[in-house]
Design a protein around this motif. Structure first.
Motif, PDB file in Angstrom:
ATOM      1  N   ALA A  74       0.580  -0.641  -0.357  1.00 48.60           N
ATOM      2  CA  ALA A  74       0.041  -0.047  -0.434  1.00 48.60           C
ATOM      3  C   ALA A  74       0.982   1.223  -0.231  1.00 48.60           C
ATOM      4  CB  ALA A  74      -0.663  -0.024   1.315  1.00 48.60           C
ATOM      5  N   LEU A  75       1.870   1.357   0.534  1.00 48.30           N
ATOM      6  CA  LEU A  75       2.564   2.637   0.630  1.00 48.30           C
ATOM      7  C   LEU A  75       3.814   2.901  -0.230  1.00 48.30           C
ATOM      8  CD1 LEU A  75       4.814   1.683   4.748  1.00 48.30           C
ATOM      9  CD2 LEU A  75       2.896   4.084   3.820  1.00 48.30           C
ATOM     10  N   ALA A  76       3.926   1.233  -1.743  1.00 49.06           N
ATOM     11  CA  ALA A  76       4.676   1.681  -2.104  1.00 49.06           C
ATOM     12  C   ALA A  76       3.517   2.647  -3.591  1.00 49.06           C
ATOM     13  CB  ALA A  76       4.751   0.378  -3.162  1.00 49.06           C
ATOM     14  N   ALA A  77       2.005   1.821  -3.618  1.00 51.65           N
ATOM     15  CA  ALA A  77       1.359   2.250  -4.285  1.00 51.65           C
ATOM     16  C   ALA A  77       0.716   3.951  -4.455  1.00 51.65           C
ATOM     17  CB  ALA A  77      -0.050   1.222  -4.335  1.00 51.65           C
ATOM     18  N   ASP A  84       5.114   8.744   6.639  1.00 47.86           N
ATOM     19  CA  ASP A  84       4.635   9.845   5.961  1.00 47.86           C
ATOM     20  C   ASP A  84       3.449   9.523   6.407  1.00 47.86           C
ATOM     21  OD1 ASP A  84       6.644  10.834   3.889  1.00 47.86           O
ATOM     22  OD2 ASP A  84       6.192   9.551   2.885  1.00 47.86           O
ATOM     23  N   VAL A  85       3.606   8.987   7.244  1.00 57.32           N
ATOM     24  CA  VAL A  85       1.933   8.126   7.825  1.00 57.32           C
ATOM     25  C   VAL A  85       2.398   8.547   9.894  1.00 57.32           C
ATOM     26  CG1 VAL A  85       1.100   6.042   8.985  1.00 57.32           C
ATOM     27  CG2 VAL A  85       1.440   6.203   7.020  1.00 57.32           C
ATOM     28  N   LYS A 113       7.169   5.615  13.219  1.00 58.37           N
ATOM     29  CA  LYS A 113       7.084   6.326  14.022  1.00 58.37           C
ATOM     30  C   LYS A 113       5.704   6.556  15.078  1.00 58.37           C
ATOM     31  CE  LYS A 113      11.906   6.107  15.444  1.00 58.37           C
ATOM     32  NZ  LYS A 113      11.849   4.873  16.536  1.00 58.37           N
ATOM     33  N   ALA A 114       4.754   6.184  13.756  1.00 57.47           N
ATOM     34  CA  ALA A 114       3.232   7.292  13.628  1.00 57.47           C
ATOM     35  C   ALA A 114       2.202   6.378  14.928  1.00 57.47           C
ATOM     36  CB  ALA A 114       2.109   6.383  13.540  1.00 57.47           C
ATOM     37  N   HIS A 115       2.140   7.228  15.543  1.00 60.98           N
ATOM     38  CA  HIS A 115       1.010   6.535  17.104  1.00 60.98           C
ATOM     39  C   HIS A 115      -0.334   5.430  16.444  1.00 60.98           C
ATOM     40  CE1 HIS A 115      -1.859   6.358  20.245  1.00 60.98           C
ATOM     41  NE2 HIS A 115      -2.860   7.144  19.678  1.00 60.98           N
ATOM     42  N   ARG A 144      -2.292  11.465   8.814  1.00 61.93           N
ATOM     43  CA  ARG A 144      -2.405   9.796   7.140  1.00 61.93           C
ATOM     44  C   ARG A 144      -2.273   9.014   7.878  1.00 61.93           C
ATOM     45  NH1 ARG A 144       1.908  11.077   3.965  1.00 61.93           N
ATOM     46  NH2 ARG A 144       0.239  12.501   2.498  1.00 61.93           N
ATOM     47  N   ALA A 145      -2.903   8.171   7.425  1.00 66.91           N
ATOM     48  CA  ALA A 145      -3.057   6.831   8.300  1.00 66.91           C
ATOM     49  C   ALA A 145      -2.627   5.676   7.573  1.00 66.91           C
ATOM     50  CB  ALA A 145      -4.550   6.897   8.956  1.00 66.91           C
TER      51      ALA A 145
END
Length: 337
Positions: A74-77, A84-85, A113-115, A144-145
């Motif tokens: 999904a990140l690559a797409a 970035d998340v 390093k997201a919540h 962004r999630a």
């Protein structure tokens, strides 16, 4: 930190993952028969469930393994880096461990390093996770999630039966398959998630599930297997009826023809056929996965969405319909931006 709240939030990228190991229904029946020393009629699983194959994880593949693979896709797409998340939700019926949240294991693998935290609600976990992510972004609590699921329900199959009577409560487990899915949820300029609704009947929570691992049965191996009455669960959903779909139609003005695809949780093929009969959903709008993948729990909608997303044009709508133990029904309307 609270951020400026957007007015629209949608799904911008998708991904899914499947274990390499393909297991036929005949192989499942043979394994149960060999482990139990009991006759398991050849072809019974194919005939009663419509499931010919499913994917099964290796012993060294976990719920987080499938989630991480789908997340990277999904990140690559989306042309994104894990950094970035700022919100990561592991939304699944399966998990690696009771504590800590499997979201942390996924995040450690990705290096973000997201919540991070878990969302769980049986087979509606993933669609619930998307809704939670959308809500937090609309509230200005996230930008962004990444919402992921990793489902390994085949770990809860009861291979050894003490009696043929026990097969009744264990049978639903033989429909299971493993899979992972992921979506990026973020602000969009048009389209996005247009409508969400839920209906819950919690009095039926005991109809089916995996009851071990919590404070009720913390260490009893008997409760680590899925057990339930598939026919009774089907009856509960039929009793709930089509009210949630009727409300959706009244609230949005959208009918079946207004959706390019209609994605629905799939347990068995006969169950899906009955759903079509009761709701009137046009068969040609469905993405049928149950025959080749089995019941992949909350990953069902994610895998279906990932398979159809590339063929959608901006402005086309998808209706997601979730059915989960507990029990709950959920709808979500998504328009591609």
């Amino acid at each position: 930190m609270t951020q400026t709240a957007p007015s629209r939030v949608g799904i911008s990228a998708v991904g899914y993952s499947l274990p390499e190991q393909v297991v036929g229904s005949a192989d499942v029946a043979a394994r149960v028969s060999a482990a139990s020393g009991l006759p398991f009629p050849p072809g019974i699983l194919d005939q009663t469930t419509g499931i010919s194959t499913r994917r099964m994880s290796r012993d060294d593949e976990y719920a987080s393994t499938l989630a991480v693979r789908a997340a990277r896709q999904a990140l690559a797409a989306g042309g994104l880096d894990p950094f970035d998340v700022d919100l990561l939700l592991f939304a699944s019926a399966s998990r690696d461990v009771v504590e800590p949240a499997t979201a942390h294991i996924v995040q450690a693998e990705l290096g973000s390093k997201a919540h991070a935290f878990d969302v769980t609600n049986a087979c509606n976990s993933f669609i619930n996770g998307i809704d939670v992510a959308r809500s937090l972004i609309l509230a200005g609590r996230a930008r962004r999630a990444l919402v992921v699921t990793g489902e390994t329900p085949t770990r809860a199959i009861r291979w050894r039966l003490a009696s043929l009577e026990q097969a009744h409560t264990a049978f639903a487990g033989y429909t299971f398959g493993d899979a992972g899915a992921a979506v990026i949820v973020e602000p969009v300029s048009s389209g996005g998630i247009l409508d969400v609704d839920t209906e819950t009947e919690s009095a039926h929570w005991s109809v089916g599930g995996i009851f071990g691992g919590g404070s009720r049965y913390p260490r009893d191996e008997e409760y680590t297997y899925f057990q339930g009455d598939g026919a009774l669960l089907r009856g509960v959903f039929e009793k709930i009826g089509t009210g949630i779909l009727d409300r959706l139609r009244t609230r949005t003005g959208l009918d079946w023809d207004d959706y390019t695809k209609i994605l629905v949780h799939q347990v068995t093929l006969p169950y899906l056929e009955r759903f079509i009969e009761v709701t009137g959903v046009p068969r040609e709008k469905l993405e049928v996965t149950v025959t080749e993948l089995g019941n992949i729990a909350s990953a069902t909608l994610g895998v279906q969405l990932a398979r159809v997303a590339a063929g959608l044009r901006p402005g086309e709508r998808v209706l997601l319909i979730g059915l989960g133990g507990g029990v709950s029904v959920m709808t979500m309307v998504w328009e591609k931006s």
